[in-house]
Design an enzyme around this catalytic site. Structure first.
Site, short mmCIF file in Angstrom:
data_model
loop_
_atom_site.label_atom_id
_atom_site.label_comp_id
_atom_site.label_asym_id
_atom_site.label_seq_id
_atom_site.Cartn_x
_atom_site.Cartn_y
_atom_site.Cartn_z
N ASP A 11 0.80 -0.98 -0.18
CA ASP A 11 0.25 0.18 0.00
C ASP A 11 0.89 1.46 0.30
O ASP A 11 2.19 1.31 0.57
CB ASP A 11 -1.01 0.13 2.06
CG ASP A 11 -1.91 -0.86 1.15
OD1 ASP A 11 -2.09 -2.10 -0.15
OD2 ASP A 11 -2.38 -0.94 2.66
N1 URA Z 1 -1.61 -5.82 3.52
C1 URA Z 1 -1.47 -4.84 3.97
O1 URA Z 1 -2.73 -4.24 4.09
N2 URA Z 1 -1.21 -3.66 2.51
C2 URA Z 1 0.55 -4.02 2.24
O2 URA Z 1 0.64 -3.06 2.05
C3 URA Z 1 0.31 -5.03 2.84
C4 URA Z 1 -0.34 -6.19 3.06
#
Ligand code: URA
Length: 230
Positions: A102
Protein backbone atom coordinates in the site's frame (compact mmCIF):
# COMPACT_ATOMS: atom_id res chain seq x y z
CA UNK A 1 11.17 -15.48 -28.60
CA UNK A 2 11.14 -11.74 -28.01
CA UNK A 3 10.24 -8.71 -30.13
CA UNK A 4 13.34 -7.16 -31.70
CA UNK A 5 12.61 -3.63 -30.39
CA UNK A 6 12.03 -5.02 -26.89
CA UNK A 7 15.27 -6.99 -27.03
CA UNK A 8 17.21 -3.90 -28.07
CA UNK A 9 15.71 -1.65 -25.42
CA UNK A 10 16.36 -4.29 -22.73
CA UNK A 11 19.92 -4.86 -23.86
CA UNK A 12 20.98 -1.26 -24.56
CA UNK A 13 20.29 2.27 -23.31
CA UNK A 14 17.80 2.81 -26.18
CA UNK A 15 14.15 3.43 -25.37
CA UNK A 16 11.58 1.29 -27.19
CA UNK A 17 10.85 4.08 -29.73
CA UNK A 18 14.57 4.74 -30.33
CA UNK A 19 15.03 0.99 -30.85
CA UNK A 20 12.22 1.02 -33.42
CA UNK A 21 13.91 3.88 -35.27
CA UNK A 22 17.33 2.19 -35.49
CA UNK A 23 15.68 -1.00 -36.76
CA UNK A 24 13.69 0.87 -39.41
CA UNK A 25 16.89 2.64 -40.47
CA UNK A 26 18.46 -0.74 -41.31
CA UNK A 27 21.12 -0.48 -38.60
CA UNK A 28 20.33 -3.84 -37.01
CA UNK A 29 21.53 -7.22 -38.24
CA UNK A 30 20.01 -10.42 -36.85
CA UNK A 31 21.87 -13.64 -37.59
CA UNK A 32 23.56 -12.03 -40.59
CA UNK A 33 20.41 -10.46 -42.10
CA UNK A 34 19.32 -6.79 -41.94
CA UNK A 35 15.90 -6.73 -40.24
CA UNK A 36 13.81 -3.57 -40.66
CA UNK A 37 10.64 -4.72 -38.90
CA UNK A 38 10.83 -3.69 -35.22
CA UNK A 39 8.03 -6.10 -34.26
CA UNK A 40 9.90 -9.15 -35.66
CA UNK A 41 10.17 -12.03 -33.21
CA UNK A 42 13.71 -13.18 -32.59
CA UNK A 43 15.25 -16.01 -30.63
CA UNK A 44 16.99 -14.99 -27.41
CA UNK A 45 19.99 -16.89 -28.74
CA UNK A 46 20.11 -14.79 -31.93
CA UNK A 47 23.31 -12.93 -32.79
CA UNK A 48 22.42 -9.24 -33.05
CA UNK A 49 24.57 -6.37 -34.25
CA UNK A 50 23.65 -2.70 -33.94
CA UNK A 51 25.91 -0.50 -36.09
CA UNK A 52 28.29 -3.47 -36.32
CA UNK A 53 28.57 -3.77 -32.53
CA UNK A 54 27.45 -7.04 -30.98
CA UNK A 55 24.53 -6.47 -28.58
CA UNK A 56 24.53 -8.76 -25.56
CA UNK A 57 21.43 -10.76 -24.76
CA UNK A 58 19.27 -9.09 -22.09
CA UNK A 59 19.15 -10.98 -18.85
CA UNK A 60 15.98 -11.00 -16.80
CA UNK A 61 16.19 -8.44 -14.01
CA UNK A 62 15.48 -9.10 -10.35
CA UNK A 63 15.55 -6.23 -7.84
CA UNK A 64 14.70 -5.58 -4.23
CA UNK A 65 13.44 -2.11 -3.32
CA UNK A 66 13.04 -0.56 0.11
CA UNK A 67 9.74 1.16 -0.59
CA UNK A 68 9.23 4.47 1.18
CA UNK A 69 5.90 5.91 2.33
CA UNK A 70 3.99 7.88 -0.33
CA UNK A 71 5.14 5.79 -3.30
CA UNK A 72 2.68 3.53 -5.13
CA UNK A 73 3.38 0.07 -6.51
CA UNK A 74 2.04 0.77 -10.01
CA UNK A 75 3.55 1.19 -13.46
CA UNK A 76 2.03 4.68 -13.75
CA UNK A 77 0.06 6.98 -11.51
CA UNK A 78 -1.39 10.41 -12.28
CA UNK A 79 -0.63 11.90 -8.86
CA UNK A 80 1.96 9.87 -6.96
CA UNK A 81 5.51 8.78 -7.53
CA UNK A 82 5.64 5.11 -8.46
CA UNK A 83 8.12 2.48 -7.28
CA UNK A 84 9.23 2.19 -10.93
CA UNK A 85 10.08 5.94 -10.94
CA UNK A 86 12.62 5.24 -8.20
CA UNK A 87 14.62 2.92 -10.47
CA UNK A 88 17.42 4.43 -12.50
CA UNK A 89 17.35 1.81 -15.26
CA UNK A 90 17.57 2.21 -19.04
CA UNK A 91 14.37 0.37 -19.81
CA UNK A 92 11.90 0.03 -16.96
CA UNK A 93 9.10 -1.12 -19.29
CA UNK A 94 8.29 -4.76 -18.66
CA UNK A 95 9.18 -4.61 -14.97
CA UNK A 96 6.43 -5.56 -12.55
CA UNK A 97 5.95 -6.24 -8.83
CA UNK A 98 6.04 -9.65 -7.22
CA UNK A 99 3.49 -8.47 -4.66
CA UNK A 100 2.51 -4.86 -3.98
CA UNK A 101 2.53 -2.71 -0.87
CA UNK A 102 0.00 0.00 0.00
CA UNK A 103 1.02 3.64 -0.47
CA UNK A 104 1.43 4.12 3.30
CA UNK A 105 3.39 0.87 3.83
CA UNK A 106 7.18 0.56 3.70
CA UNK A 107 9.67 -2.23 3.19
CA UNK A 108 10.52 -5.04 0.83
CA UNK A 109 9.18 -4.98 -2.72
CA UNK A 110 10.49 -7.42 -5.32
CA UNK A 111 10.56 -6.17 -8.92
CA UNK A 112 11.31 -8.24 -12.01
CA UNK A 113 10.63 -8.74 -15.70
CA UNK A 114 10.48 -12.53 -15.26
CA UNK A 115 6.79 -13.38 -15.13
CA UNK A 116 7.38 -17.06 -14.33
CA UNK A 117 9.48 -16.13 -11.31
CA UNK A 118 6.98 -13.59 -9.95
CA UNK A 119 4.14 -16.05 -10.51
CA UNK A 120 5.84 -18.52 -8.17
CA UNK A 121 5.80 -15.80 -5.48
CA UNK A 122 2.29 -14.40 -5.90
CA UNK A 123 0.35 -17.48 -6.95
CA UNK A 124 -2.03 -18.51 -4.13
CA UNK A 125 -0.91 -22.10 -4.73
CA UNK A 126 2.62 -21.22 -3.53
CA UNK A 127 1.40 -19.97 -0.13
CA UNK A 128 4.55 -17.86 0.02
CA UNK A 129 5.21 -16.48 3.52
CA UNK A 130 5.39 -12.69 3.93
CA UNK A 131 6.50 -11.16 7.21
CA UNK A 132 5.34 -7.72 8.34
CA UNK A 133 6.16 -5.51 11.26
CA UNK A 134 2.90 -3.94 12.45
CA UNK A 135 2.27 -0.94 14.69
CA UNK A 136 -1.25 -0.61 16.10
CA UNK A 137 -3.39 2.28 17.32
CA UNK A 138 -4.50 0.35 20.44
CA UNK A 139 -3.03 -2.43 22.59
CA UNK A 140 -3.93 -5.98 21.54
CA UNK A 141 -4.26 -8.71 24.14
CA UNK A 142 -2.94 -12.28 23.84
CA UNK A 143 -6.38 -13.73 23.29
CA UNK A 144 -7.08 -11.49 20.29
CA UNK A 145 -3.62 -12.07 18.85
CA UNK A 146 -4.36 -15.80 19.13
CA UNK A 147 -7.39 -15.36 16.88
CA UNK A 148 -5.10 -14.10 14.11
CA UNK A 149 -2.88 -17.14 14.56
CA UNK A 150 -5.85 -19.48 14.10
CA UNK A 151 -7.43 -17.61 11.19
CA UNK A 152 -9.99 -14.83 11.21
CA UNK A 153 -12.91 -13.92 8.96
CA UNK A 154 -12.38 -10.61 7.20
CA UNK A 155 -15.24 -8.19 6.59
CA UNK A 156 -17.08 -9.08 3.40
CA UNK A 157 -15.48 -12.54 3.10
CA UNK A 158 -16.61 -16.03 4.02
CA UNK A 159 -13.36 -17.98 4.00
CA UNK A 160 -11.26 -17.31 7.14
CA UNK A 161 -7.62 -16.35 6.66
CA UNK A 162 -5.06 -19.14 6.74
CA UNK A 163 -3.29 -19.66 10.09
CA UNK A 164 -0.68 -16.97 10.66
CA UNK A 165 2.37 -16.62 12.89
CA UNK A 166 2.22 -13.72 15.31
CA UNK A 167 4.95 -12.50 17.61
CA UNK A 168 4.31 -9.82 20.24
CA UNK A 169 7.02 -7.16 20.35
CA UNK A 170 5.06 -4.84 22.66
CA UNK A 171 1.36 -4.31 23.45
CA UNK A 172 0.95 -2.32 20.21
CA UNK A 173 3.71 -3.79 18.07
CA UNK A 174 3.69 -7.20 16.39
CA UNK A 175 5.48 -9.29 13.77
CA UNK A 176 2.97 -11.12 11.57
CA UNK A 177 3.70 -13.78 8.97
CA UNK A 178 0.94 -14.64 6.52
CA UNK A 179 0.92 -17.02 3.58
CA UNK A 180 -1.77 -15.35 1.47
CA UNK A 181 -2.06 -12.04 -0.33
CA UNK A 182 -5.63 -10.83 0.01
CA UNK A 183 -6.47 -7.17 -0.61
CA UNK A 184 -5.14 -5.02 2.30
CA UNK A 185 -4.91 -8.27 4.22
CA UNK A 186 -2.86 -7.20 7.22
CA UNK A 187 -4.86 -4.05 7.87
CA UNK A 188 -8.12 -5.96 7.52
CA UNK A 189 -6.98 -8.74 9.89
CA UNK A 190 -6.42 -6.20 12.66
CA UNK A 191 -9.57 -4.28 11.69
CA UNK A 192 -11.51 -7.52 12.21
CA UNK A 193 -10.36 -7.33 15.85
CA UNK A 194 -11.51 -3.70 16.19
CA UNK A 195 -7.95 -2.33 16.00
CA UNK A 196 -6.15 -0.19 13.39
CA UNK A 197 -2.74 -0.51 11.75
CA UNK A 198 -0.94 2.84 11.94
CA UNK A 199 2.33 1.68 10.38
CA UNK A 200 3.18 -1.36 8.26
CA UNK A 201 6.60 -2.53 7.12
CA UNK A 202 7.37 -5.69 5.09
CA UNK A 203 10.52 -7.42 6.33
CA UNK A 204 10.63 -10.49 4.11
CA UNK A 205 9.07 -12.47 1.29
CA UNK A 206 9.83 -16.17 1.55
CA UNK A 207 13.55 -16.50 2.28
CA UNK A 208 14.37 -13.02 0.91
CA UNK A 209 14.77 -10.38 3.63
CA UNK A 210 15.00 -6.64 3.12
CA UNK A 211 18.70 -5.71 3.00
CA UNK A 212 19.41 -3.57 6.10
CA UNK A 213 21.92 -1.53 4.04
CA UNK A 214 19.10 -0.17 1.84
CA UNK A 215 17.54 3.01 3.16
CA UNK A 216 13.98 3.84 2.08
CA UNK A 217 13.97 4.59 -1.65
CA UNK A 218 17.09 2.52 -2.43
CA UNK A 219 17.23 -0.74 -4.36
CA UNK A 220 19.72 -3.37 -5.44
CA UNK A 221 19.81 -6.39 -7.75
CA UNK A 222 19.05 -9.71 -6.09
CA UNK A 223 21.98 -12.09 -5.74
CA UNK A 224 21.81 -15.34 -7.76
CA UNK A 225 21.16 -17.17 -4.47
CA UNK A 226 18.18 -14.91 -3.70
CA UNK A 227 16.77 -15.38 -7.21
CA UNK A 228 17.09 -19.15 -6.77
CA UNK A 229 14.84 -19.13 -3.67
CA UNK A 230 11.79 -19.06 -6.01
N1 URA B 1 -1.43 -5.95 3.88
C1 URA B 1 -1.88 -4.68 3.88
O1 URA B 1 -2.87 -4.36 4.51
N2 URA B 1 -1.19 -3.77 3.17
C2 URA B 1 -0.06 -4.07 2.49
O2 URA B 1 0.54 -3.17 1.87
C3 URA B 1 0.40 -5.39 2.51
C4 URA B 1 -0.30 -6.32 3.20
Amino acid sequence: MIRLDRFLSNATALSRSQAQRVVRAGRVIVDGVVVKQASSSIELSAQIFLDEVLVAAPLPRYLMLHKPVGVVCAAQDPTHRTAIDLLDLPNPAGLHFAGRLDIDATGLVLITDDGHWSHRIVSPVSQCAKTYRVWLADPLDEQKAGRLAKGITLQGEKQPTRPAEIERLSSKEFRLTISEGRYHQVKRMFAALGNRVIRLHRESIGAISLDPDLVAGEYRPLSPAEVAFF
